[in-house]
Design an enzyme around this catalytic site. Sequence first.
Site, mmCIF file in Angstrom:
data_model
loop_
_atom_site.group_PDB
_atom_site.id
_atom_site.type_symbol
_atom_site.label_atom_id
_atom_site.label_comp_id
_atom_site.label_asym_id
_atom_site.label_seq_id
_atom_site.Cartn_x
_atom_site.Cartn_y
_atom_site.Cartn_z
ATOM 1 N N GLU A 64 44.106 34.132 40.504
ATOM 2 C CA GLU A 64 44.430 34.134 41.942
ATOM 3 C C GLU A 64 43.519 35.083 42.710
ATOM 4 O O GLU A 64 43.078 34.794 43.825
ATOM 5 C CB GLU A 64 45.885 34.542 42.153
ATOM 6 C CG GLU A 64 46.879 33.518 41.611
ATOM 7 C CD GLU A 64 48.289 34.083 41.602
ATOM 8 O OE1 GLU A 64 49.028 33.799 42.546
ATOM 9 O OE2 GLU A 64 48.652 34.809 40.661
ATOM 10 N N SER A 80 56.651 38.805 35.651
ATOM 11 C CA SER A 80 57.365 39.109 36.892
ATOM 12 C C SER A 80 58.372 40.204 36.595
ATOM 13 O O SER A 80 58.956 40.254 35.513
ATOM 14 C CB SER A 80 58.083 37.854 37.377
ATOM 15 O OG SER A 80 59.163 38.219 38.210
ATOM 16 N N LYS A 138 58.394 34.136 33.716
ATOM 17 C CA LYS A 138 57.144 33.905 34.429
ATOM 18 C C LYS A 138 55.924 34.532 33.776
ATOM 19 O O LYS A 138 55.991 35.613 33.211
ATOM 20 C CB LYS A 138 57.268 34.417 35.867
ATOM 21 C CG LYS A 138 58.224 33.562 36.666
ATOM 22 C CD LYS A 138 57.974 33.681 38.137
ATOM 23 C CE LYS A 138 56.714 32.965 38.554
ATOM 24 N NZ LYS A 138 56.468 33.154 39.976
ATOM 25 N N ASN A 171 13.522 55.367 58.183
ATOM 26 C CA ASN A 171 13.621 53.924 58.443
ATOM 27 C C ASN A 171 12.975 53.093 57.338
ATOM 28 O O ASN A 171 13.572 52.130 56.847
ATOM 29 C CB ASN A 171 12.995 53.573 59.800
ATOM 30 C CG ASN A 171 13.756 54.215 60.948
ATOM 31 O OD1 ASN A 171 14.845 54.755 60.745
ATOM 32 N ND2 ASN A 171 13.186 54.172 62.136
ATOM 33 N N THR A 190 40.712 12.611 41.735
ATOM 34 C CA THR A 190 40.193 12.618 43.101
ATOM 35 C C THR A 190 41.442 12.770 43.957
ATOM 36 O O THR A 190 42.507 12.255 43.585
ATOM 37 C CB THR A 190 39.449 11.317 43.471
ATOM 38 O OG1 THR A 190 40.366 10.228 43.361
ATOM 39 C CG2 THR A 190 38.257 11.048 42.561
ATOM 40 N N HIS A 191 41.347 13.489 45.034
ATOM 41 C CA HIS A 191 42.521 13.797 45.870
ATOM 42 C C HIS A 191 43.626 14.488 45.071
ATOM 43 O O HIS A 191 44.798 14.381 45.413
ATOM 44 C CB HIS A 191 43.094 12.528 46.522
ATOM 45 C CG HIS A 191 42.072 11.634 47.143
ATOM 46 N ND1 HIS A 191 41.695 11.713 48.458
ATOM 47 C CD2 HIS A 191 41.277 10.663 46.600
ATOM 48 C CE1 HIS A 191 40.768 10.807 48.714
ATOM 49 N NE2 HIS A 191 40.473 10.164 47.594
HETATM 50 N N1 ARG Z 1 21.598 56.232 57.162
HETATM 51 C C1 ARG Z 1 20.654 55.450 57.881
HETATM 52 C C2 ARG Z 1 20.888 53.961 57.616
HETATM 53 O O1 ARG Z 1 21.545 53.652 56.689
HETATM 54 C C3 ARG Z 1 19.275 55.809 57.455
HETATM 55 C C4 ARG Z 1 18.222 55.569 58.486
HETATM 56 C C5 ARG Z 1 18.371 56.471 59.613
HETATM 57 N N2 ARG Z 1 17.271 56.370 60.524
HETATM 58 C C6 ARG Z 1 17.338 56.874 61.767
HETATM 59 N N3 ARG Z 1 16.298 56.714 62.506
HETATM 60 N N4 ARG Z 1 18.392 57.473 62.198
HETATM 61 O O2 ARG Z 1 20.459 53.100 58.357
#
Ligand code: ARG
Length: 479
Positions: free
Chosen positions: A291, A278, A284, A111, A156-157
């Site tokens: 775009e 084209s 063209k 995490n 403008t516009h």
């Molecule tokens: N692949 C996960 C993500 O991108 C990584 C973290 C995973 N953590 C867990 N507690 N499963 O969020």
Amino acid sequence: MSNRMWGGRFSSGPDAIMEEINASIGFDHRLYRQDIAGSIAHARMLAATGILTAQDRDAIVAGLEAVRAEIEHGTFTFSRALEDIHMNVESRLKELIGDAAGRLHTARSRNDQVATDFRLYVRDAIDTLDAQIKALQLALVTRAEAEADTIMPGFTHLQSAQPVSLGHHLMAYVEMLGRDAGRLKDARARLNESPLGAAALAGTSFPVDRHMTAAELGFDRPAANSLDAVSDRDFVLETLAAAAICAVHLSRFAEELVIWSSAQFGFIRLSDKFSTGSSIMPQKRNPDAAELVRAKIGRILGALASLLVVMKGLPLAYSKDMQEDKEVAFDALDALSLSLAAMTGMVGDLTVNRERMREAASAGFSTATDVADWLVRVADVPFREAHHITGRVVALAEQRGIGLESLTIEDFKAIDARIDSRIHAVLGVENSVRSRTSYGGTAPDNVRAQAALWREALTGKKAEPRKVARPSGHGDGLE
Ligand code: ARG
């Protein structure tokens, strides 16, 4: 056997479905450099704080460098069963160095790891975008310097309003891009805190030194709250918001390039490199690159909307929902980067049809405001009345099918006796543009001055002192 109701193409059943929905390696392999940098910083910190031996640290750091080299040389085998970049790297590390690899994940979680990796990634992306924005600005400044005296209709516009300098028009985008770069810079400053050491959500009981890893990874400081550190993605949202605004600016400019390069306008010609033919209509030249730049805002704004919705209502701290932050962000940041590169190429390569622009600028009685202003300035007529008199002047010219500059002094006098021959000085588009010397106005000298300031800001060098070229003719009355 796959379940008949929902198995579908997943011949091997729920395990395969789970693996496919759960795995992120298909896209988060792009985080490998940041992931390895984060792990090296973590290993060094663990050794410095006595949590890891120097010997294990050395084995881990050398192993991680070897993994990085394998990925860079394309010899690394990514495995979906290993889910994500973090576990792919760690698993290979174990193959390379053995048991010491298992000590790397001490006092850390995926995490804080993924939050760190992604912050580093977005920070790198911002730095790339910043350099690209500056390159586009410089291309625009260079063009603006060359086209300061080029007269075009200001709209403008999308109706001809008053003549302006093409250089002035281009410099408007330099200002917009300057703010875009500023927004990205602000986002970068706020994102630059290190989540590493927040661990899963609550911090860790190991005596980690989060200031050390923060400094090693170029962060300004460690994030102060472990729950916040692992669970917010506002740094991505903010970057995508800034990216979306920049993409809106590029989309507007791209639209102008499309219009200007049409046969009906004929103001510019985009180079062959940025046009296509084209397959059926030989005449063209399609402005495809412009775009596509015009369209890229769709996916960039889509990414922002997508991630805002993903994050909405998520309880603290980490939830797997947040894995959905990456694909859209990668795609959006890539799209903006490509758009900036394409725009820089188009601006550098296009050719300007100055005659056509000037001709269009003269059409549509574009100097009518100058007539009214002259009446106020020289004949002391109140503006409202001057506006009315000028309306009659325009009506007369329109009725005769000629431009204001072709009316004789008798024509003017018949409408209002206070008008004299000095009026001719303001009828030409060059004089009109040259007279707009108010700060920020379109006068070519203003444009050159602004371009010089931007050139200096962008390159750190003063512009070469150069002769200020004056447009020829119509020179009387306003010097
Ligand atoms: N692949 C996960 C993500 O991108 C990584 C973290 C995973 N953590 C867990 N507690 N499963 O969020």
